[in-house]
Write a protein that holds these residues in place. Structure first.
Motif, PDB file in Angstrom:
ATOM      1  N   ILE B 297      13.713  -8.327   9.587  1.00 26.72           N
ATOM      2  CA  ILE B 297      12.296  -8.485   9.296  1.00 26.72           C
ATOM      3  C   ILE B 297      12.181  -9.135   7.929  1.00 26.72           C
ATOM      4  CG2 ILE B 297      10.132  -7.284   8.819  1.00 26.72           C
ATOM      5  CD1 ILE B 297      11.196  -5.093  10.781  1.00 26.72           C
ATOM      6  N   ARG B 298      11.481 -10.241   7.889  1.00 26.19           N
ATOM      7  CA  ARG B 298      11.337 -10.995   6.650  1.00 26.19           C
ATOM      8  C   ARG B 298       9.978 -10.665   6.023  1.00 26.19           C
ATOM      9  NH1 ARG B 298      13.861 -14.576   2.953  1.00 26.19           N
ATOM     10  NH2 ARG B 298      12.113 -15.596   1.911  1.00 26.19           N
ATOM     11  N   VAL B 299       9.998 -10.341   4.730  1.00 27.55           N
ATOM     12  CA  VAL B 299       8.749  -9.993   4.047  1.00 27.55           C
ATOM     13  C   VAL B 299       8.357 -11.131   3.114  1.00 27.55           C
ATOM     14  CG1 VAL B 299       7.572  -8.234   2.672  1.00 27.55           C
ATOM     15  CG2 VAL B 299       9.526  -7.598   4.093  1.00 27.55           C
ATOM     16  N   ASN B 300       7.128 -11.613   3.228  1.00 27.90           N
ATOM     17  CA  ASN B 300       6.643 -12.686   2.358  1.00 27.90           C
ATOM     18  C   ASN B 300       5.616 -12.204   1.349  1.00 27.90           C
ATOM     19  OD1 ASN B 300       8.201 -14.778   3.310  1.00 27.90           O
ATOM     20  ND2 ASN B 300       6.721 -15.359   4.890  1.00 27.90           N
ATOM     21  N   GLN B 301       5.038 -11.039   1.639  1.00 24.55           N
ATOM     22  CA  GLN B 301       3.931 -10.573   0.802  1.00 24.55           C
ATOM     23  C   GLN B 301       4.102  -9.086   0.554  1.00 24.55           C
ATOM     24  OE1 GLN B 301      -0.255 -10.824   2.218  1.00 24.55           O
ATOM     25  NE2 GLN B 301       0.121 -13.010   2.128  1.00 24.55           N
ATOM     26  N   ARG B 302       3.618  -8.632  -0.583  1.00 22.04           N
ATOM     27  CA  ARG B 302       3.707  -7.197  -0.861  1.00 22.04           C
ATOM     28  C   ARG B 302       2.746  -6.447   0.068  1.00 22.04           C
ATOM     29  NH1 ARG B 302       5.977  -4.169  -4.368  1.00 22.04           N
ATOM     30  NH2 ARG B 302       6.775  -5.917  -5.564  1.00 22.04           N
ATOM     31  N   LEU B 303       3.260  -5.453   0.732  1.00 16.83           N
ATOM     32  CA  LEU B 303       2.449  -4.660   1.657  1.00 16.83           C
ATOM     33  C   LEU B 303       2.792  -3.204   1.419  1.00 16.83           C
ATOM     34  CD1 LEU B 303       3.180  -6.786   4.814  1.00 16.83           C
ATOM     35  CD2 LEU B 303       0.918  -6.487   3.854  1.00 16.83           C
ATOM     36  N   SER B 304       1.854  -2.309   1.740  1.00 13.35           N
ATOM     37  CA  SER B 304       2.133  -0.908   1.438  1.00 13.35           C
ATOM     38  C   SER B 304       2.813  -0.194   2.599  1.00 13.35           C
ATOM     39  CB  SER B 304       0.853  -0.182   1.051  1.00 13.35           C
ATOM     40  OG  SER B 304      -0.061  -0.295   2.098  1.00 13.35           O
ATOM     41  N   ASN B 305       2.382  -0.493   3.797  1.00 15.70           N
ATOM     42  CA  ASN B 305       2.852   0.326   4.899  1.00 15.70           C
ATOM     43  C   ASN B 305       2.547  -0.387   6.206  1.00 15.70           C
ATOM     44  OD1 ASN B 305       3.466   2.388   6.676  1.00 15.70           O
ATOM     45  ND2 ASN B 305       1.531   3.468   6.314  1.00 15.70           N
ATOM     46  N   ILE B 306       3.585  -0.678   6.991  1.00 14.73           N
ATOM     47  CA  ILE B 306       3.330  -1.309   8.287  1.00 14.73           C
ATOM     48  C   ILE B 306       4.112  -0.566   9.361  1.00 14.73           C
ATOM     49  CG2 ILE B 306       2.866  -3.609   7.387  1.00 14.73           C
ATOM     50  CD1 ILE B 306       5.740  -4.326   8.283  1.00 14.73           C
ATOM     51  N   GLN B 307       3.848  -0.917  10.605  1.00 17.52           N
ATOM     52  CA  GLN B 307       4.603  -0.317  11.696  1.00 17.52           C
ATOM     53  C   GLN B 307       5.332  -1.387  12.483  1.00 17.52           C
ATOM     54  OE1 GLN B 307       1.987   2.288  13.927  1.00 17.52           O
ATOM     55  NE2 GLN B 307       2.339   3.927  12.460  1.00 17.52           N
ATOM     56  N   VAL B 308       6.505  -0.979  12.963  1.00 17.77           N
ATOM     57  CA  VAL B 308       7.318  -1.861  13.770  1.00 17.77           C
ATOM     58  C   VAL B 308       7.348  -1.252  15.166  1.00 17.77           C
ATOM     59  CG1 VAL B 308       9.546  -3.007  13.951  1.00 17.77           C
ATOM     60  CG2 VAL B 308       8.778  -2.116  11.751  1.00 17.77           C
ATOM     61  N   CYS B 309       7.075  -2.091  16.149  1.00 20.95           N
ATOM     62  CA  CYS B 309       7.091  -1.569  17.512  1.00 20.95           C
ATOM     63  C   CYS B 309       8.047  -2.393  18.360  1.00 20.95           C
ATOM     64  CB  CYS B 309       5.682  -1.640  18.111  1.00 20.95           C
ATOM     65  SG  CYS B 309       5.637  -1.274  19.861  1.00 20.95           S
ATOM     66  N   MET B 310       8.881  -1.690  19.114  1.00 21.25           N
ATOM     67  CA  MET B 310       9.717  -2.366  20.098  1.00 21.25           C
ATOM     68  C   MET B 310       9.346  -1.796  21.458  1.00 21.25           C
ATOM     69  SD  MET B 310      13.666  -1.922  21.120  1.00 21.25           S
ATOM     70  CE  MET B 310      13.195  -0.388  21.849  1.00 21.25           C
ATOM     71  N   ALA B 311       9.119  -2.669  22.430  1.00 20.64           N
ATOM     72  CA  ALA B 311       8.825  -2.181  23.770  1.00 20.64           C
ATOM     73  C   ALA B 311       9.708  -2.905  24.761  1.00 20.64           C
ATOM     74  CB  ALA B 311       7.359  -2.410  24.115  1.00 20.64           C
ATOM     75  N   MET B 312      10.142  -2.201  25.778  1.00 14.99           N
ATOM     76  CA  MET B 312      10.930  -2.827  26.837  1.00 14.99           C
ATOM     77  C   MET B 312       9.953  -3.229  27.941  1.00 14.99           C
ATOM     78  SD  MET B 312      14.300  -1.227  28.545  1.00 14.99           S
ATOM     79  CE  MET B 312      15.641  -2.317  28.996  1.00 14.99           C
ATOM     80  N   LEU B 313      10.088  -4.455  28.429  1.00 17.57           N
ATOM     81  CA  LEU B 313       9.183  -4.947  29.463  1.00 17.57           C
ATOM     82  C   LEU B 313       9.944  -5.133  30.768  1.00 17.57           C
ATOM     83  CD1 LEU B 313       7.461  -7.825  27.442  1.00 17.57           C
ATOM     84  CD2 LEU B 313       6.737  -5.450  27.611  1.00 17.57           C
ATOM     85  N   ASP B 314       9.286  -4.833  31.866  1.00 11.02           N
ATOM     86  CA  ASP B 314       9.943  -5.098  33.148  1.00 11.02           C
ATOM     87  C   ASP B 314       9.680  -6.549  33.558  1.00 11.02           C
ATOM     88  OD1 ASP B 314       7.446  -5.285  34.226  1.00 11.02           O
ATOM     89  OD2 ASP B 314       7.510  -3.368  35.264  1.00 11.02           O
ATOM     90  N   ARG B 315      10.098  -6.917  34.739  1.00  9.85           N
ATOM     91  CA  ARG B 315       9.998  -8.320  35.165  1.00  9.85           C
ATOM     92  C   ARG B 315       8.571  -8.808  35.216  1.00  9.85           C
ATOM     93  NH1 ARG B 315      13.931  -8.541  40.317  1.00  9.85           N
ATOM     94  NH2 ARG B 315      13.778 -10.785  40.177  1.00  9.85           N
ATOM     95  N   TYR B 316       7.621  -7.883  35.349  1.00  9.03           N
ATOM     96  CA  TYR B 316       6.231  -8.301  35.458  1.00  9.03           C
ATOM     97  C   TYR B 316       5.515  -8.209  34.118  1.00  9.03           C
ATOM     98  CZ  TYR B 316       7.790  -7.530  40.112  1.00  9.03           C
ATOM     99  OH  TYR B 316       8.528  -7.594  41.249  1.00  9.03           O
TER     100      TYR B 316
END
Lengths: 272, 409
Positions: B297-316
């Motif tokens: 994850i590349r950060v370009n700007q100062r931020l206080s707090n973010i969330q990262v989400c990963m989701a698995m997707l099926d074929r559809y």
């Protein structure tokens, strides 16, 4: 001249396109025709219900207000008085209760083809005119039998009908929009209509309400309109100045309904 | 002089609110808002579900062109058709259409089974934008094409599904329009009817109609189209000669199934995924192995707090599951590159094809910084256990205890 269509993101606040609506008038008639045809092709029960419902309502109202409560309606027979009041109310109730269902029932159409969604409630406003006409004709027949011919004021009936259409369609648009947003909103409609039936001066004259409270009664635009429509068929005392506020409320309801409906219809196809 | 333009699409974007936080019923809305009011909990997840189905499409179609649109499920084909058909409004961008457009996204729209075939022809044709006068002039042709001359005045509830589909297609085939939007409607009816439908489409293209086609029948596309547009994640990945584009597309599909494809990007966002990849070389992963994903994850700007989400997707493109982590201040300074690893436990995901969705957003649902959908295609394969049979029985395998035939239960 070739057709030309531009598709743009939804930005403008007000985008009811009356020219487009006019160009779709044929589809409006077809949708209304479809409703009628379906109603009359679905066995006798559909037709029977269309008759039983108003007849039963008239009988109950006439019994409760005319026989039990013995409401005074002057020289006008109470039953005539009630039917004349009910005609407009029934039109309103039909359109209001069917518009939301029409939009919900047309989900498949909405997701598959473009047409101005306004046509759905509008087609209900057209088909309900037929029931209205039938009630008015029955009323006139009853009046002639009772030896009480319709008043010459009947030339003003179209004006009151126009106001009824505005209120009915305006409410229908509000209900449709709320139904798009909340699918269970429709369950509230019968309740609201049942209350409305008794707070609108259908089977009793508005004059029964004490003067200092009558403005509450007239917050309901149908109160003034139902009285006006009745006056135009059976005569009697001229409607008071409340018809002006009723007309203004009707117009306001109609345009706010248009606004909220076109705002909601854009969402209809996108909710996954 | 070049031919006049029939359709001009410029920078078209479409955002969907998937599985929106907004409630669908009044009852839900009331309980939700009461709950939120009581808990003073403003953690709306609405933004989490933003989904860009189209991300800047621009193309022109000249009059008389027959254009096929291909792409995997979820690439934006149907969304594009729906916007062109005015069923759903675009989020951004412009479309100009010259001429009368008829959208054929489904056969038999508005058919009511209590009404006669004839009534239904009038209703359906009116919905498709035909004038009554035109329908009257054509109804005999329509009925004959559908082969329903004897039955046209019988209520539709006595029709077979094949008859209904034939009548529906017959109406579509007789619509007078300059531009046709066609979505899979060729696949209705029996073989003989399909052949006639195909001929009818060919006839339309020869008449100089502009046609836009979406279909999985690539063979039909090769025959009918002058041009193909291959969509990938809401963008045009390739366009041009149908044979070349279709071959390229098939190559892509093949490749996605064989070798692992990693994701790399450089963006101007405050924070974004610069790299995403599978730890394995192969995109085939055994059911009994863990899936290990590495990313930056590349950060370009100062931020206080973010969330990262990963989701698995099926074929559809539907989510199998999501996993969400907070990313806190000390790491969020400009210029930082944050490496991360996610491990998906073994023996849970049923054998099938999957891909992944990654998102970076602000928790209260204000800003979506980055969203990468459909990356890292994987194929979970069964290793010869009896679990192979689960391929089309759901997306996850949960070991359940069964007790059967035991008289003591």
């Amino acid at each position: 001249m070739k057709e030309r269509v531009s598709i743009r993101p939804v930005r403008r606040l007000w985008q009811v396109d009356f020219r487009e609506l006019y160009s779709y008038r044929e589809l409006l008639y077809i949708l209304a025709y479809r409703d009628l045809k379906v109603r009359y092709s679905q066995t006798y029960i559909g037709v029977l219900w269309a008759v039983i419902n108003p007849v039963l309502t008239i009988v109950i109202l006439h019994f409760a207000f005319g026989k039990v409560a013995k409401v005074e309606t002057g020289e006008i027979p109470h039953i005539v008085f009630t039917i004349a009041g009910l005609a407009g109310w029934m039109y309103f109730a039909n359109v209001a209760s069917q518009s939301g269902a029409a939009v919900l029932g047309a989900q498949d159409l909405i997701k598959k083809i473009y047409f101005p969604r306004l046509l759905l409630p509008m087609s209900k406003a057209i088909t309900a005119l037929i029931d209205f006409g039938v009630i008015i004709l029955c009323l006139i027949a009853i009046m002639l039998i009772k030896g009480y011919p319709p008043s010459p004021n009947i030339v003003f009936l179209p004006f009151w009908l126009l106001l009824i259409i505005l209120v009915a369609l305006g409410s229908g648009l509000w209900i449709s929009a709320m139904t798009i947003r909340y699918r269970d909103f429709l369950h509230l409609i019968p309740l609201i209509l049942r209350i409305g039936l008794f707070i609108t001066p259908i089977a009793f004259p508005a004059a029964l309400i004490p003067d200092n409270l009558s403005f509450v009664l007239y917050l309901n635009p149908l109160a003034g309109i139902v009285e006006g429509a009745r006056w135009s068929v059976v005569g009697g005392a001229m409607p008071g100045p409340y018809w002006i506020s009723a007309a203004l409320l009707a117009i306001g309801l109609f345009f706010s309904g248009l606004y909220i409906f076109q705002k909601m219809e854009k969402e209809a196809a996108d909710v996954i | 002089m070049s031919k006049p333009i029939a359709i001009r699409v410029n920078n078209l974007h479409k955002k969907f609110l998937r599985n929106r936080h907004r409630s669908g019923t009044l009852r839900e809305a009331i309980t939700e808002s009461t709950k939120r009011f009581l808990e003073m909990n403003r953690m709306g997840s609405a933004q989490l579900e933003d989904f860009w189905a189209l991300r800047g499409l621009s193309f022109e179609i000249t009059q008389g062109e027959v254009v096929g649109i291909i792409g995997r499920n979820g690439a934006g084909k149907s969304t594009l058709l729906k916007i062109l058909a005015r069923i759903s409004p675009p989020t951004k961008g412009e479309i100009d259409i010259e001429g009368r457009l008829a959208s054929m996204l489904e056969v038999g729209i508005g058919f009511h089974h209590d009404l006669s075939g004839r009534d239904n022809v009038f209703i359906n044709a009116a919905l498709m934008g035909m004038k009554q006068r035109e329908v009257k002039a054509r109804i005999d042709d329509i009925v004959e094409f559908a082969g329903l001359t004897e039955f046209i005045d019988t209520p539709m509830k006595r029709y077979s599904t094949g008859m209904i589909a034939r009548l529906g297609f017959a109406i579509l085939a007789h619509i007078e329009a300059d531009i046709l939007l066609v979505d899979e409607v060729l696949s209705v009816g029996d073989a003989d009817f399909q052949r006639r439908s195909f001929e009818k489409m060919e006839e339309k293209t020869k008449e100089g109609k502009t046609v836009i086609f979406v279909s999985h029948q690539l063979a039909a596309m090769r025959k009918l189209c002058n041009r193909c547009i291959y969509l990938e994640e809401g963008r045009i990945a390739r366009q041009g000669n149908p044979d070349q584009v279709i071959d390229y597309y098939l190559g892509q599909v093949d490749q996605a199934e064989r070798s692992a494809t990693n994701y790399q990007a450089s963006k101007d966002e405050p924070v974004y995924f610069s790299y995403l990849g599978l730890a394995t070389e192969q995109s085939q992963i055994k059911f009994t192995d863990e899936i290990l994903i590495r990313g930056n994850i590349r950060v370009n700007q100062r931020l206080s707090n973010i969330q990262v989400c990963m989701a698995m997707l099926d074929r559809y493109g539907e989510r199998v599951f999501s996993s969400i982590r907070n990313l806190e201040e000390p790491m969020l300074f400009p210029g930082n590159e944050i490496p991360f690893e996610v491990t998906i436990p073994r023996s849970i995901i049923a054998p099938n094809h999957y891909s992944f969705l990654f998102q970076l957003y602000l928790p209260p649902g204000v800003d979506m910084f980055d969203e990468v959908a459909g990356v890292l295609p994987v194929r979970i394969v069964d290793t010869g256990t009896q679990l192979a049979q689960y391929e089309n029985h759901g997306r996850v395998i949960i070991p359940c205890e069964w007790e059967m035939g035991n008289q003591n239960v």
